[in-house]
Structures are given as structure tokens and as C-alpha cells.
Design an enzyme around this catalytic site. Structure first.
Site, PDB file in Angstrom:
ATOM      1  N   ASP A   1       0.712   5.210   1.836  1.00  0.00           N
ATOM      2  CA  ASP A   1       1.047   6.230   2.563  1.00  0.00           C
ATOM      3  C   ASP A   1       0.812   5.953   4.262  1.00  0.00           C
ATOM      4  O   ASP A   1       0.162   6.618   4.895  1.00  0.00           O
ATOM      5  CB  ASP A   1       0.482   7.535   2.301  1.00  0.00           C
ATOM      6  CG  ASP A   1      -1.339   7.409   2.452  1.00  0.00           C
ATOM      7  OD1 ASP A   1      -1.719   6.344   2.287  1.00  0.00           O
ATOM      8  OD2 ASP A   1      -1.946   8.381   2.571  1.00  0.00           O
TER       9      ASP A   1
ATOM     10  N   HIS B   1     -10.753   0.451   4.778  1.00  0.00           N
ATOM     11  CA  HIS B   1     -10.501   1.075   3.494  1.00  0.00           C
ATOM     12  C   HIS B   1      -9.389   0.577   2.630  1.00  0.00           C
ATOM     13  O   HIS B   1      -9.874  -0.214   1.659  1.00  0.00           O
ATOM     14  CB  HIS B   1     -10.116   2.432   3.823  1.00  0.00           C
ATOM     15  CG  HIS B   1     -11.039   3.414   4.458  1.00  0.00           C
ATOM     16  ND1 HIS B   1     -12.158   3.769   3.806  1.00  0.00           N
ATOM     17  CD2 HIS B   1     -11.238   4.128   5.684  1.00  0.00           C
ATOM     18  CE1 HIS B   1     -13.005   4.497   4.606  1.00  0.00           C
ATOM     19  NE2 HIS B   1     -12.291   4.747   5.621  1.00  0.00           N
TER      20      HIS B   1
END
Length: 319
Positions: free
Chosen positions: A9, A240
Site C-alpha cells: 500500500d 517497518h
């Protein structure tokens, strides 16, 4: 060479993770599938297409995926983290590439069935595409090589709420379905990504290596760094999404445990929390508590050789 699908995303850190994967000879990237999350599905797809154009990789197909969670509506992205465009408000032109005419879930099914036990999936956003693929064709869980996802928080607090990590909170129902399926699954969550910091000095070093894609990602990272300085008081960023790519390259960089995991799907203060089974229920012969009964055990990353991860990212992005 590992056949890899990246489900994403984009997202500033997603863009670096894609760049990291493109720079790693361990992977043959079969395609990129997009999902809502950091931005809406239209912007996420534009961002992925632009990155492949800048990287001169028009050969990699991009498939547009879910625009909202399994239940409810998409409530909006996180512009204060990634910018209104998901790319640090860089607002670069969309580029000439277009998505293929196959939905993300269908693309995942097609590739996994075509190459049984060969496809790895790096899931960098909400797990909705995987959930819908699983719902359409349950036998993919027996044919995928492995799924490594960025999400969750087993033994630490969340980042979207005190209880929940952002990707899981975006679609807890999908996450609980995916974590309950019988496929090889590894959770790379906040337990390790918050221990891995890409410092400003390293980012500045990476920025010296000029290319259209790297120039774009490094420009976007300026916005991302400012968020972490303001909110987390660190001079750099947590790693991340790139931690998933690092794990796929070298799982030995991470310490893991195995446990069934449930995701809180109720609309309360713990919505989106990833709950591993703990205590007596994990011991040989002990009864498993009801919410975790008959759930498969997944690998949960607990600790990380953070300096080695940073060195790996630096090495791949500066050559």
C-alpha cells in the site's frame, strides 16, 4: 532465485522495501499487488506504477487490489505519516505504466497455482488481498511457499492505537482469517521493527547514490523522517516494511517463536491487537485455550540483529 509477489500500500517505507527487493538478486519479482491502507487504492496503485517506471522495470506486472476492508469502509489514509500522496507530498507525475486487467486476489491465486511451492509473498499492507484470495481458492494455502507480513505487535504496544499496529487495524477480519489459514506464515511486527532504526546518517549516505527511483524515495523520506522526529523523537525512521525483505533474504537475522495468533475483531479499545497464545497452553500436552484451539502456529519475530539489517539495506541500496 525466490519467486516473490509484493503486496503493498505504498507508503514511503513500502517504496523503499520495493526498491530494496529490486536491488536484491535473491528475488525474481513476479508481480506487485496493491491494497488500500496508507492511501486509497487508486493512489497506492499510482505510486507502485510510478516506482517501477522510475526503476526502469516495466516488465513487472502491477495488479490493483482491495479498496476497502472485508467489513466496513476505508476510513482514509495517514497523510500525517506518509503525506497526502503517500510519497511525502512529492507529487511526482503518475508515469506511463498501467495495471494489468487481473485483480490482485486473482493474480495471487493464478501465480500460486501455476508455481506450486515456489511463490513467496511479502505482505506490506493490510491483509485483505490475501484474505479474499483465500476465500476464493482455499487450496492456495497448501501451495504457497511462504508468506512474510509486516504487521502486528505480539509483546509490545501498537502504533495506530495503544493496542494495535496500523496494517492489522486497517482490516482485523482479514488478518484473523489469514493468520488462521494453514500456510507457512511469519509475522514481522513492531516487536522487531521498532528495534531497527535507519538513522539520518545512513539515509544521507543512501541519498548520495543517484538514480531516478532512489532520488524519488529519498525525497519522500524527508517527510517521513520529520514525522519520526516529531512523534518518536528519533533522528531517522523505524524499519517497518523493509524488515520483511531483510527476513526473506536472511531469516537468521531474526529470533522467532511459534504460536497460534488471534486478532481482536470486535469494535472496542483492543480492535486490531494480535494476541499470541501464551503460558500453559503452549506446553506439550496442555490444553489449548478456546480462542486459539485448532489454529495453526505461525512464526513471530521477537528479536533482531538490527545493525546487520541496516548494513544489508545500506549495501543493497548503495551499489
Amino acid at each position: 532465485m525466490n519467486k516473490l509477489i509484493i503486496d503493498t500500500d505504498p507508503g514511503v517505507d513500502d517504496s523503499m522495501a520495493i526498491q530494496f527487493a529490486l536491488a536484491s538478486e535473491e528475488f525474481h519479482i513476479m508481480g506487485i499487488t496493491t491494497v488500500f491502507g496508507n492511501v486509497n487504492i487508486e493512489q497506492a496503485t499510482i505510486n507502485a506504477l510510478r516506482l517501477l517506471h522510475l526503476a526502469a522495470r516495466p516488465d513487472i506486472p502491477i495488479s490493483k487490489g482491495a479498496s476497502k476492508p472485508l467489513q466496513g469502509e476505508f476510513l482514509g489514509g495517514v497523510p500525517f505519516v506518509h503525506g497526502n500522496d503517500g510519497q511525502g507530498n512529492t507529487w511526482r507525475p503518475a508515469g506511463p505504466l498501467k495495471p494489468i486487467g487481473v485483480s490482485a486476489d486473482e493474480f495471487i491465486i493464478e501465480q500460486v497455482l501455476r508455481f506450486p511451492d515456489q511463490i513467496s509473498i511479502a505482505a506490506l499492507g493490510p491483509l485483505t488481498n490475501l484474505a479474499t484470495a483465500l476465500r476464493k481458492e482455499p487450496k492456495i494455502q497448501d501451495k504457497v511457499k511462504e508468506i512474510v507480513f509486516m504487521g502486528g505487535n505480539a509483546f509490545c504496544s501498537g502504533n495506530a492505537t495503544p493496542a494495535a499496529e496500523a496494517n492489522i487495524l486497517s482490516d482485523p477480519d482479514a488478518a484473523d482469517m489469514v493468520l488462521g489459514a494453514n500456510w507457512p506464515l511469519t509475522m514481522v511486527g513492531l516487536d522487531v521493527t521498532h528495534k531497527t532504526i535507519l538513522s539520518r546518517d545512513v539515509l544521507d549516505e543512501i541519498a548520495l547514490f543517484r538514480s531516478p527511483s532512489n532520488d524519488h524515495v529519498m525525497e519522500a523520506y524527508q517527510f517521513y523522517q520529520n514525522f519520526f522526529m516529531k512523534v518518536n523523537k528519533i533522528d531517522g525512521t523505524f524499519v517497518h516494511d523493509s524488515s520483511v525483505i531483510a527476513y526473506l533474504i536472511d531469516p537468521g537475522l531474526y529470533k522467532t517463536v511459534v504460536s497460534p495468533v488471534r486478532v481482536e475483531t470486535q469494535h472496542g479499545i483492543s480492535r486490531g491487537k494480535t494476541w499470541p497464545s501464551l503460558g500453559e497452553s503452549d506446553h506439550e500436552g496442555a490444553e489449548v485455550l478456546e480462542p486459539w484451539r485448532n489454529r495453526p502456529k505461525i512464526k513471530i519475530c521477537l528479536d533482531v540483529k538490527d545493525r546487520m539489517v541496516i548494513q544489508l539495506i545500506r549495501q543493497r541500496l548503495t551499489r
